[in-house]
Design an enzyme around this catalytic site. Structure first.
Site, PDB file in Angstrom:
ATOM      1  CG  HIS A 101      36.925  39.867  39.746  1.00 51.03           C
ATOM      2  ND1 HIS A 101      38.044  40.511  39.275  1.00 51.03           N
ATOM      3  CD2 HIS A 101      36.116  39.720  38.679  1.00 51.03           C
ATOM      4  CE1 HIS A 101      37.905  40.759  37.981  1.00 51.03           C
ATOM      5  NE2 HIS A 101      36.745  40.281  37.594  1.00 51.03           N
ATOM      6  CG  LEU A 102      38.183  33.802  45.728  1.00 45.84           C
ATOM      7  CD1 LEU A 102      36.933  33.182  45.145  1.00 45.84           C
ATOM      8  CD2 LEU A 102      39.303  32.775  45.741  1.00 45.84           C
ATOM      9  CE  LYS A 103      42.248  36.669  48.940  1.00 47.18           C
ATOM     10  NZ  LYS A 103      43.625  36.469  49.319  1.00 47.18           N
ATOM     11  CG  ASN A 104      34.919  42.923  44.072  1.00 50.54           C
ATOM     12  OD1 ASN A 104      33.708  42.833  44.094  1.00 50.54           O
ATOM     13  ND2 ASN A 104      35.546  44.066  43.880  1.00 50.54           N
ATOM     14  CG  HIS A 140      35.142  39.111  50.575  1.00 52.65           C
ATOM     15  ND1 HIS A 140      34.791  40.199  51.340  1.00 52.65           N
ATOM     16  CD2 HIS A 140      36.226  39.495  49.871  1.00 52.65           C
ATOM     17  CE1 HIS A 140      35.627  41.187  51.108  1.00 52.65           C
ATOM     18  NE2 HIS A 140      36.515  40.793  50.225  1.00 52.65           N
TER      19      HIS A 140
END
Ligand SMILES: [Zn+2]
Lengths: 308, 446
Positions: A101-104, A140
C-alpha cells in the site's frame, strides 16, 4: 480465510454489525463477507477496549482490506503499547505492508510513531532506498525521509550523496531536487548556509542544466537558490543566454532559459522590447502550450510584479 | 453502449468535435447512486462521505438530480448524512466506526468526527436541498476549534486525551476553513459564545508551506504539489485572505496577513503544470532526450546504494520542439516533470480560478485532453488516458469542465466544490443570512 463466527477463539465476542441508517444509504459498497464480518468484530472489541494479541491479528486483517481506516491504526498502536509489544517485530510486519500500500498515509504515520518510540533510525535509510526503487517520486516516502532526517539529525549522514546518485540516474526527478533543497537550506540544527555552499549549489544546478537544458527542475532550483541568497536573477544572464541565443533562434536549447531571460529583461531598465521578443519566441515556437501565459507575462511588463 | 469505438486521436483529424457524452455520464453516476459500488471500493470505505458527495453533486452538475430521484429518496439520502452526524459535533466519514448503543466515555475515541468528512457532509446536505437546521452547529464549530494545532494547521480527527490525529497539510486547513465558511461565512471572532479558529496562524501555516518554485506543499520544505496548492488557495478564499492583487475589488490596504507571498511565482508554477506528456512512455522518451552522456561525469561524492539501479543512459543532446499536432491534447500534472492526470486538471484550474487567472492556461487543449483521452465510453473519467473511471477522477474531470464553462454542465463554485446553484441555496439559508446580517450590523456600529 476462516470466519470469526466459526472460530472458538472468538466465541466470547458478540459481533456488532454496521448500522447504515435506513433504506437509502449513500455510496454503499458491495462488501465481501470477510470484510463485513471482520469489521463487526472490530467494532465489538473496540467497544470493550480489548487490548490483546488476537486484536492485533484482527486489525491486520482489516488493514489488508482497508488501510485507510483512520482509527484501526490508532487502536493497533494502543494495543501495541498495552502489550509492550516488540516494536522491531511490528516494524518487520510493516515492511511488506508498506510495499503493498505504497500510497497510504496511515502506514507511514504508523511507521513514524514506531521508529520514534524505538529512538533509532537503524535500517531506515536502506528501507527507504528499497521503497524508492519501486517509486522514486512517492510523496509519502519523501515526507517520511524528511521527518527521519530531522528526527535523527541525519543531515550529514549520506543524504546529499544519495540525492546526487538519484539525480545521476534521473536528472528530472523533482522530488530529489526538492530533497536537496531541504538538506541544504532546511537545516534546523544551527548550521548556517555559507556563501561557498550557495556557490556550490548554483554550480551544481548549472552543471546539470548543461547536460539537459530542457529540464525545468534545476532551473527552478537555481532560481530558488538565488532568491534564498537574495541575489538577482541577472547574475545568470550569460548562462541563460548560452542556451537561448535570441539572435540565432535555431540554436535555442531551452524554453526555461528563455523564460529566465524574459524575467531578467523585464527587471532591467529599458529592456522591455527584448523581453517582448523573448516572450514571443516562447509563445510562438518554443513553448506554445503556454502561449496564454507568455502573453500574460507580456501584459505585466512595466508593472512592479515579477516572479523574481 | 459497447458498440461505439473508444474515443481516439483520429476524431480530430477527421474534424470531429470533442464532446461530453452527457447521457453516458448521467448513466454512470445514476448507477453509482442507485446500486452498490463494486467491492473494490472497500479500500475507500472510510471515505464514503466524500464518495457520496461526488455522486450526488455530479448528478446536480449534470442537471439530473431533481428529475433523477424521488422525494422519498432525497429525504432518505439526507437522513443517511444525518445518521453520520457525531453526537459531539461534526460528521463521521463512514458508518463503519459507529458503536451505536455501546458507545461510552472509554471507547468513543475509536469513533471520532472527521474534518474532511464534515466538509463533504455539509456540502452534500446543501446539494440535496437541506437547510442544515439539524446540524449541531454550535457543537460542530466548538469541535472545529479543537481540531486546530498550536502551529495553525488542522488535523483530521480528535483522539485520546484531545490529541489531534491525522495529517497536518492544507487539505485539512481547506476543509476546516470550509466548514467555518458554510456555518458562519466570513464572520470573525466568537459566534454564540463559540470562539473562532485562529485565522492568522492558519494563513501563516499555509505561507511557510510555499516551496522555492512557487507551488505549495504538504509542509515546509516538502515538494510543491497541485493538490496542496489548490487546497491552500481555496482555504485562503474561505478565510478572506487571498493576496490583494487577486481580489476583484482591488487592493484593500488593510494590514491583515494574507496568503501567497509571491503571486507571480505561484502563477508561474501553476502555468507550468500544463503538459502534453500524457503517459509514462512519453515521459521516458523525453527523459531520454535529456540525458546527455552522464558517464562523462566521474564524481567524487558518489555513494552507490547497493539496491539502487544506477545505469546512466547515454543519449545525444538533442532537444526537439513541440509540433502543433502534439499540442492538441494537453493535460495537467501535479508536480514538476510528472505526467498528466485528470485530477490535476481540476486542482490547477480550480486554483487559477480562485486566483482570478484561469486565462493563463490553454483551455481548449485541456478540454480536448479530458474529452478525448480520459473520458470513458461508459461515462466518467479515468486517471490517465485509457484508465477505467473511478468516482474521484470522474468527479474532478466533470468539475474541471464545469469550471471551464462546458455547455450542459452547471456553473461551478470552485472553493465549495459544488454547483453555483448549491452555493445560491447556501447563501439563501435564513438562519445563515440572519447570523451574518446581525454581525454586519454589529460591526458597523463599532
Ligand atoms: Zn489523479
Amino acid at each position: 480465510m476462516t470466519s470469526y463466527a466459526s472460530d472458538p477463539a472468538w466465541a466470547d465476542i458478540e459481533p456488532l454489525p454496521q448500522d447504515d441508517g435506513g433504506p437509502h444509504p449513500l455510496a454503499a459498497i458491495a462488501y465481501k463477507d470477510e470484510y463485513s464480518e471482520a469489521m463487526s468484530y472490530l467494532r465489538a472489541v473496540m467497544a470493550k477496549n480489548e487490548m490483546s494479541e488476537r486484536v492485533l491479528g484482527l486489525t491486520e486483517r482489516i488493514i489488508g482490506m482497508n488501510p485507510a481506516h483512520y482509527t484501526v491504526w490508532l487502536y493497533r498502536s494502543r494495543v501495541l503499547a498495552a502489550l509492550s509489544y516488540d516494536l522491531r517485530t511490528e516494524l518487520a510486519w510493516l515492511n511488506p505492508t508498506a510495499l503493498k500500500h505504497l500510497k497510504n498515509y496511515q502506514i507511514w504515520h504508523h511507521r513514524q510513531t514506531i521508529v520514534d518510540a524505538l529512538d533509532s533510525a537503524d535500517g531506515e535509510q536502506a528501507f527507504i532506498a528499497g521503497m524508492m526503487e519501486q517509486d522514486a517520486k512517492n510523496y509519502h516516502v519523501w515526507s517520511y525521509r524528511q521527518w527521519l532526517v530531522k528526527r535523527f539529525a541525519l543531515w550529514d549522514a549520506g543524504e546529499l550523496e544519495i540525492v546526487e546518485a538519484m539525480l545521476q540516474h534521473d536528472v528530472r526527478n523533482n522530488s530529489a531536487w526538492n530533497h536537496r533543497y531541504f538538506l541544504v537550506f532546511g537545516r534546523d540544527d544551527g548550521v548556517v548556509v555559507e556563501q561557498k555552499t550557495i556557490d556550490r549549489e548554483i554550480e551544481y544546478a548549472k552543471e546539470t542544466i548543461r547536460k539537459a537544458p530542457q529540464n525545468q527542475a534545476p532551473w527552478n532550483y537555481v532560481r530558488g537558490v538565488l532568491r534564498y541568497a537574495k541575489l538577482s536573477p541577472a547574475s545568470l544572464k550569460e548562462f541563460a543566454a548560452g542556451f537561448a541565443p535570441v539572435e540565432r533562434p535555431e540554436d535555442i536549447k531551452s524554453s526555461h532559459a528563455l523564460d529566465l531571460l524574459a524575467e531578467i529583461y523585464a527587471q532591467e531598465q529599458g529592456k522591455s522590447e527584448e523581453a517582448v521578443r523573448v516572450l514571443d519566441l516562447l509563445a510562438e515556437k518554443y513553448d506554445p502550450i503556454r502561449a496564454n501565459y507568455w502573453n500574460f507575462r507580456k501584459s505585466q511588463l512595466g508593472s512592479a510584479s515579477a516572479a523574481a | 453502449m459497447a458498440h461505439d469505438p473508444p474515443p481516439s486521436a483520429a476524431s480530430l483529424l477527421t474534424g470531429e468535435e470533442s464532446v461530453l457524452n452527457h447521457t453516458r455520464h448521467i448513466n454512470y453516476w445514476r448507477r453509482c447512486l442507485k446500486t452498490f459500488l463494486p467491492w473494490q471500493y472497500t479500500s475507500n470505505d472510510s471515505n464514503r462521505m466524500s464518495l457520496a458527495f461526488f455522486i450526488v453533486s455530479a448528478l446536480d452538475l449534470l442537471g439530473n438530480l431533481d428529475s433523477g430521484i424521488s422525494a422519498e429518496e432525497r429525504q432518505g439520502f439526507i437522513d443517511w448524512v444525518y445518521h453520520c452526524q457525531h453526537p459531539d459535533g461534526g460528521f463521521r466519514a463512514f458508518p463503519g466506526t459507529d458503536l451505536g448503543e455501546l458507545r461510552n466515555e472509554e471507547n468513543k475515541i475509536w469513533d471520532p468526527a472527521n474534518v474532511p468528512a464534515t466538509f463533504f457532509a455539509l456540502g452534500l446536505l446543501i446539494v440535496l436541498g437541506d437547510d442544515l437546521q439539524k446540524v449541531k452547529r454550535r457543537e460542530c464549530l466548538m469541535w472545529l476549534t479543537k481540531m486546530q494545532r498550536s502551529e495553525g494547521g488542522f488535523g483530521e480527527t480528535l483522539g485520546e486525551d484531545g490529541r489531534i490525529e491525522g495529517g497536518n497539510d492544507t487539505r485539512f486547513g481547506y476543509t476546516g476553513s470550509g466548514i467555518r465558511y458554510m456555518l458562519r461565512g466570513y464572520i470573525t471572532g466568537p459566534v454564540d459564545g463559540v470562539p473562532d479558529i485562529d485565522v492568522d496562524k492558519l494563513v501563516q501555516c499555509i505561507n511557510i508551506s510555499e516551496s522555492y518554485d512557487g507551488g505549495i506543499s504538504e509542509a515546509p520544505f516538502h515538494e510543491a504539489h497541485a493538490g496542496f496548492t489548490h487546497c491552500a488557495i481555496s482555504a485562503l478564499y474561505f478565510l478572506g485572505r487571498l493576496p490583494e492583487s487577486s481580489l476583484p475589488s482591488g487592493p484593500r490596504h488593510d494590514d491583515v496577513i494574507r496568503g501567497i507571498t509571491n503571486l507571480p511565482l505561484t502563477l508561474h508554477w501553476l502555468a507550468s503544470r500544463q503538459t502534453a506528456i500524457l503517459d509514462e512512455e512519453d515521459l521516458y522518451d523525453s527523459a531520454e532526450d535529456e540525458l546527455e552522456a552522464a558517464h562523462t561525469q566521474t564524481n567524487s561524492s558518489f555513494v552507490k546504494l547497493s539496491s539502487f539501479p544506477l545505469k546512466p543512459r547515454e543519449v545525444p543532446q538533442q532537444d526537439t520542439w513541440p509540433l502543433p499536432h502534439s499540442l492538441q491534447w494537453a493535460g495537467m500534472n501535479g508536480r514538476c516533470n510528472k505526467i498528466a492526470d485528470t485530477c490535476y486538471a481540476f486542482w490547477v484550474t480550480g486554483a487559477l480560478t480562485v486566483l482570478g487567472h484561469l486565462n493563463i492556461i490553454d483551455r481548449a487543449s485541456l478540454r480536448r485532453y479530458l474529452l478525448d483521452k480520459t473520458q470513458h465510453i461508459v461515462g466518467g473519467f479515468g486517471k490517465v488516458a485509457g484508465d477505467p473511471p473511478d468516482l474521484y477522477h470522474a468527479y474532478l474531470g466533470l468539475a474541471t469542465l464545469a469550471i471551464m464553462g462546458e455547455s450542459g454542465v452547471k456553473s461551478f463554485h470552485t472553493p465549495l466544490c459544488f454547483s453555483q446553484d448549491a452555493n445560491d441555496r447556501l447563501e439563501a439559508l435564513e438562519w445563515r443570512k440572519k447570523l451574518i446580517g446581525d454581525w454586519q450590523t454589529e460591526s458597523l456600529k463599532n
